[in-house]
Scaffold this motif. Structure first.
Motif, PDB file in Angstrom:
ATOM      1  N   GLU A 121      34.871  24.983  45.754  1.00 29.21           N
ATOM      2  CA  GLU A 121      34.289  23.637  45.731  1.00 29.21           C
ATOM      3  C   GLU A 121      34.729  22.850  44.503  1.00 29.21           C
ATOM      4  OE1 GLU A 121      30.154  24.461  46.007  1.00 29.21           O
ATOM      5  OE2 GLU A 121      30.161  24.748  48.188  1.00 29.21           O
ATOM      6  N   HIS A 122      35.144  23.564  43.467  1.00 28.13           N
ATOM      7  CA  HIS A 122      35.628  22.903  42.250  1.00 28.13           C
ATOM      8  C   HIS A 122      37.162  22.898  42.164  1.00 28.13           C
ATOM      9  CE1 HIS A 122      31.400  23.362  41.053  1.00 28.13           C
ATOM     10  NE2 HIS A 122      31.631  22.374  40.205  1.00 28.13           N
ATOM     11  N   GLY A 123      37.804  23.104  43.297  1.00 29.31           N
ATOM     12  CA  GLY A 123      39.251  22.961  43.355  1.00 29.31           C
ATOM     13  C   GLY A 123      40.049  24.159  42.897  1.00 29.31           C
ATOM     14  N   ILE A 124      39.399  25.307  42.762  1.00 28.24           N
ATOM     15  CA  ILE A 124      40.101  26.532  42.351  1.00 28.24           C
ATOM     16  C   ILE A 124      40.382  27.366  43.595  1.00 28.24           C
ATOM     17  CG2 ILE A 124      39.910  28.674  41.024  1.00 28.24           C
ATOM     18  CD1 ILE A 124      38.144  27.051  39.041  1.00 28.24           C
ATOM     19  N   ASN A 125      41.596  27.832  43.732  1.00 25.46           N
ATOM     20  CA  ASN A 125      42.021  28.575  44.920  1.00 25.46           C
ATOM     21  C   ASN A 125      41.487  30.007  44.841  1.00 25.46           C
ATOM     22  OD1 ASN A 125      43.254  29.255  47.273  1.00 25.46           O
ATOM     23  ND2 ASN A 125      45.346  28.878  46.585  1.00 25.46           N
ATOM     24  N   ALA A 126      40.263  30.204  45.330  1.00 26.48           N
ATOM     25  CA  ALA A 126      39.591  31.499  45.189  1.00 26.48           C
ATOM     26  C   ALA A 126      39.348  32.140  46.549  1.00 26.48           C
ATOM     27  CB  ALA A 126      38.261  31.323  44.462  1.00 26.48           C
ATOM     28  N   LEU A 127      39.387  33.488  46.573  1.00 27.09           N
ATOM     29  CA  LEU A 127      39.158  34.259  47.792  1.00 27.09           C
ATOM     30  C   LEU A 127      38.152  35.366  47.501  1.00 27.09           C
ATOM     31  CD1 LEU A 127      42.873  34.796  48.908  1.00 27.09           C
ATOM     32  CD2 LEU A 127      41.254  33.182  49.922  1.00 27.09           C
ATOM     33  N   PRO A 128      37.254  35.670  48.456  1.00 29.79           N
ATOM     34  CA  PRO A 128      36.329  36.789  48.263  1.00 29.79           C
ATOM     35  C   PRO A 128      36.946  38.103  48.724  1.00 29.79           C
ATOM     36  CG  PRO A 128      35.762  35.637  50.276  1.00 29.79           C
ATOM     37  CD  PRO A 128      36.951  34.899  49.681  1.00 29.79           C
ATOM     38  N   TYR A 129      36.494  39.200  48.132  1.00 28.79           N
ATOM     39  CA  TYR A 129      36.960  40.537  48.533  1.00 28.79           C
ATOM     40  C   TYR A 129      35.833  41.534  48.273  1.00 28.79           C
ATOM     41  CZ  TYR A 129      40.011  44.620  49.023  1.00 28.79           C
ATOM     42  OH  TYR A 129      40.593  45.790  49.437  1.00 28.79           O
ATOM     43  N   HIS A 130      35.342  42.158  49.349  1.00 27.69           N
ATOM     44  CA  HIS A 130      34.351  43.224  49.200  1.00 27.69           C
ATOM     45  C   HIS A 130      34.346  44.066  50.472  1.00 27.69           C
ATOM     46  CE1 HIS A 130      31.567  41.046  51.853  1.00 27.69           C
ATOM     47  NE2 HIS A 130      31.770  39.963  51.125  1.00 27.69           N
ATOM     48  N   ALA A 131      33.693  45.209  50.399  1.00 30.29           N
ATOM     49  CA  ALA A 131      33.741  46.186  51.500  1.00 30.29           C
ATOM     50  C   ALA A 131      33.048  45.687  52.767  1.00 30.29           C
ATOM     51  CB  ALA A 131      33.115  47.502  51.042  1.00 30.29           C
ATOM     52  N   GLY A 132      32.227  44.637  52.652  1.00 28.23           N
ATOM     53  CA  GLY A 132      31.542  44.122  53.821  1.00 28.23           C
ATOM     54  C   GLY A 132      32.379  43.198  54.682  1.00 28.23           C
ATOM     55  N   LEU A 133      33.521  42.775  54.176  1.00 31.74           N
ATOM     56  CA  LEU A 133      34.407  41.908  54.949  1.00 31.74           C
ATOM     57  C   LEU A 133      35.160  42.720  56.001  1.00 31.74           C
ATOM     58  CD1 LEU A 133      36.044  39.666  52.179  1.00 31.74           C
ATOM     59  CD2 LEU A 133      34.253  38.999  53.784  1.00 31.74           C
ATOM     60  N   ASP A 134      35.551  42.061  57.071  1.00 28.01           N
ATOM     61  CA  ASP A 134      36.400  42.691  58.073  1.00 28.01           C
ATOM     62  C   ASP A 134      37.659  43.231  57.398  1.00 28.01           C
ATOM     63  OD1 ASP A 134      37.353  42.994  61.011  1.00 28.01           O
ATOM     64  OD2 ASP A 134      38.965  41.835  60.051  1.00 28.01           O
ATOM     65  N   ALA A 135      38.066  44.424  57.766  1.00 23.41           N
ATOM     66  CA  ALA A 135      39.205  45.085  57.105  1.00 23.41           C
ATOM     67  C   ALA A 135      40.465  44.228  57.160  1.00 23.41           C
ATOM     68  CB  ALA A 135      39.458  46.444  57.739  1.00 23.41           C
ATOM     69  N   LYS A 136      40.687  43.577  58.287  1.00 26.74           N
ATOM     70  CA  LYS A 136      41.889  42.748  58.439  1.00 26.74           C
ATOM     71  C   LYS A 136      41.839  41.549  57.494  1.00 26.74           C
ATOM     72  CE  LYS A 136      44.772  40.523  61.957  1.00 26.74           C
ATOM     73  NZ  LYS A 136      44.904  40.186  63.403  1.00 26.74           N
ATOM     74  N   LEU A 137      40.660  40.913  57.372  1.00 27.36           N
ATOM     75  CA  LEU A 137      40.515  39.773  56.475  1.00 27.36           C
ATOM     76  C   LEU A 137      40.674  40.216  55.024  1.00 27.36           C
ATOM     77  CD1 LEU A 137      39.837  36.785  56.061  1.00 27.36           C
ATOM     78  CD2 LEU A 137      37.406  37.427  56.030  1.00 27.36           C
ATOM     79  N   ARG A 138      40.110  41.385  54.708  1.00 27.49           N
ATOM     80  CA  ARG A 138      40.255  41.920  53.354  1.00 27.49           C
ATOM     81  C   ARG A 138      41.716  42.115  52.999  1.00 27.49           C
ATOM     82  NH1 ARG A 138      36.562  45.938  54.139  1.00 27.49           N
ATOM     83  NH2 ARG A 138      38.126  47.553  54.034  1.00 27.49           N
TER      84      ARG A 138
END
Length: 617
Positions: free
Chosen positions: A259-276
């Motif tokens: 939201e503040h213009g920084i290109n950020a991505l989440p990563y944790h074990a709860g995400l779909d394996a393919k998305l991770r």
């Protein structure tokens, strides 16, 4: 090809000389010796087994088996070896049955130099049968066990499947082993030796110092705002990793940064394996990505240009902190290790230890490790000296941590600690129950609240006795009391209770010297020149060389996409900068450039020349 380690280093990997203890390690393993290698991230651990693997196969010893914990790491390392002209492969769950069968056939033909596999696969009956066949043919050359700290219950990333690797020595005692890690204190090292039966192994312990990393620890006020300010001021458009304790927090922080213009991505074990996997690939292959993650992310990440690692929650121990911060600045250029922490972090970590189902001996060790990290966080002297001392290394003030750059003011919190403990004691006497941090501080500071009135705590002799202390000061005192075991945090509501260690503090026998403010210096710190670390590699280049450098980066990105590899696997920035400065006209000009081995010269030499000539037009 010569089996000389130095020749392999030059011809295959494109480097003129070994660094630090690499040569001694390589020669020891090539000769068939066992080795336990502790070398910091970015120190060149992989070459310590890759060169012996090549040399021993050339000398007729056969194939090296590399035990690696992560699929992504296997893919990138095998890809990098292919780029260098080395026959490497992996066996993991991403392969189809036919593909795995083909790898096994190549293995039996001797058509592979290094085979990467996870510990779970290594110990299956099918894989052990393969190893038995190789041993019978005298074609089992070496076992390389990467991230070996995973074998120890005292390590920061214990994985039970590593324990089963004892079978390697029991079943293949004649085959040498090299075990490698970037992080292990004395207790963890001893556990590694015992669990893997490495009693005869020679130990190679490099310096743990990463002088290019600046360590900064600030008091947590509004963690996300502090993080945003840190990134905007010092690492705009840089690649970085932000560690959070919970999955929910990861999602919230990643969204806030976006939201503040920084290109950020989440990563944790709860995400779909393919998305991770997609997020990890983007982080490795694109520039300027900030990965917000739990500690599920990071092991084996070889990205060299991570300019900062930030912690919004305190890790469990110094090993974890060191391992995670070590992912910054692998290229040797300036990088930041930045952390915010507060009283709640201390409380949470203590509770997790106390409420775990582990035995009391294990809990005691974990408490000691947490205390060491708290000591680092509360330190008023050089943080690097403290960090290295934990690993048994003597050093001197570094001049490149927050405490060295802006020495903090300190104050004597001993009397405040005594008043806090007296308040806890008198409340317990009066009410027969324990209370949490906020209520204790309200009483000591003389604040009349509904709860104070409800329990008639304004009548306590310590009510208002600490009115001169700010809430921030008292929180600092409580952190230290918890750290030294002078106060215990108990139960669902995190109530404060006295301990055996409280007595010495109450008597004034244990002095508490505290920072006047952990947050002040970091917020006042002037902004560094933007992208100083990124530009350092090209700072010495003239205008025409910088034009060549930019053209080479564009070309490299295209090649990396075609090969489905991170750009740094093709060439590191330092290699591109050296080429740009050289302005080569012939293939001969490229020989001897660091990072260009024979295979890469053959594969990319002509294209590099065309790019350099084209950039001049």
């Amino acid at each position: 090809m010569s089996s000389s380690p130095l020749a392999i280093l030059h011809e295959t990997f494109g480097y003129e000389q070994f660094r630090g203890p690499q040569q001694a390690i390589v020669e020891h393993v090539v000769a068939g010796g066992d080795a336990l290698v502790l070398m910091p991230t970015g120190g060149g651990k992989s070459l310590c087994y890759q060169i012996p693997a090549i040399a021993r196969q050339l000398d007729g010893h056969g194939i090296t088996i590399v035990i690696s914990p992560l699929i992504a790491l296997m893919h990138d390392q095998v890809g990098a070896l292919h780029e260098a002209g080395v026959k490497a492969a992996f066996l993991n769950s991403t392969l189809s049955f036919d593909e795995a069968l083909d790898v096994e056939r190549r293995l039996m033909r001797g058509d592979i130099t290094m085979l990467y596999a996870a510990p779970e696969r290594i110990t299956t009956p099918r894989f052990l049968d393969l190893l038995d066949d190789l041993l019978a043919r005298r074609q089992l050359s070496l076992f390389a066990i990467d991230e070996v700290h995973c074998v120890s219950q005292w390590g920061h990333d214990f994985r039970p499947e590593y324990r089963a690797l004892t079978v390697l020595h029991q079943r293949y005692a004649s085959v040498p082993r090299i075990a490698l890690t970037a992080t292990a204190d004395a207790l963890t090292r001893a556990d590694i030796v015992e669990r893997l039966q490495l009693e005869e192994a020679q130990h190679f312990v490099s310096s743990f110092d990463r002088p290019n990393i600046r360590y900064t620890i600030v008091e947590k006020k509004d963690a996300t705002t502090q993080l945003l300010r840190f990134i905007e001021r010092e690492h705009d458009e840089d690649a970085g990793v932000v560690y959070c304790q919970s999955r929910k927090r990861v999602e919230e922080v990643a969204q806030m940064l976006c939201e503040h213009g920084i290109n950020a991505l989440p990563y944790h074990a709860g995400l779909d394996a393919k998305l991770r996997q997609t997020h990890q690939d983007r982080f490795l292959r694109e520039e300027g990505i900030v990965m917000v993650a739990t500690i599920a992310f990071g092991m084996g990440i070889d990205k060299p240009d991570v300019r900062f690692v930030a912690h919004l929650d305190m890790p469990k121990n110094i090993e974890g902190y060191y391992q995670e911060t070590g992912r910054a600045g692998r290229d040797g250029l300036a990088a930041d290790a930045w952390m915010v922490y507060g009283l709640q972090d201390v409380v949470n970590q203590r509770r997790m230890i106390d409420e775990s189902p582990a035995g009391e001996e294990f809990k005691q060790v974990m408490r000691g490790k947490l205390d060491a990290l708290l000591g680092l966080a509360e330190a008023t002297d050089c943080r690097r000296v403290r960090l290295l001392k934990y690993f048994g290394e003597t050093s001197h003030a570094c001049g490149n941590c927050d405490n060295c750059l802006e020495p903090p003011q300190v104050w004597d919190g001993t009397e405040a600690a005594r008043k806090l403990l007296s308040t806890i004691y008198r409340i317990q006497q009066m009410s027969g129950i324990s209370f949490g941090t906020g209520h204790i501080m309200d009483i000591l500071r003389g604040k009349t609240t509904d709860k104070v009135n409800q329990f008639n705590h304004s009548t306590l002799s310590t009510f208002g006795l600490g009115a001169e202390y700010s809430e921030q000061q008292l929180r600092g005192v409580l952190r230290q009391l918890i750290a030294i075991g002078g106060v215990a945090v108990e139960g669902e509501y995190s109530t404060l209770c006295l301990t055996e260690g409280s007595r010495a503090v109450l008597k004034g026998e244990v002095p508490l010297m505290l920072r006047a403010s952990l947050s002040g210096p970091a917020e006042r710190k002037p902004k560094r020149e933007k992208a100083a670390a990124k530009s350092a590699v090209v700072a010495a280049l003239d205008d025409s060389a910088q034009t060549r450098f930019a053209a080479l980066k564009t070309w490299r990105a295209e090649v990396a996409r075609e090969h489905n590899l991170p750009a740094y696997v093709i060439f590191h920035d330092a290699t591109l900068a050296a080429i740009a400065a050289l302005a080569p006209q012939t293939l001969g000009n490229l020989e001897g450039v660091s990072g260009i081995g024979a295979k890469k010269l053959e594969a990319y030499g002509e294209a590099v020349l065309r790019v350099c000539v084209g950039a001049a037009d």
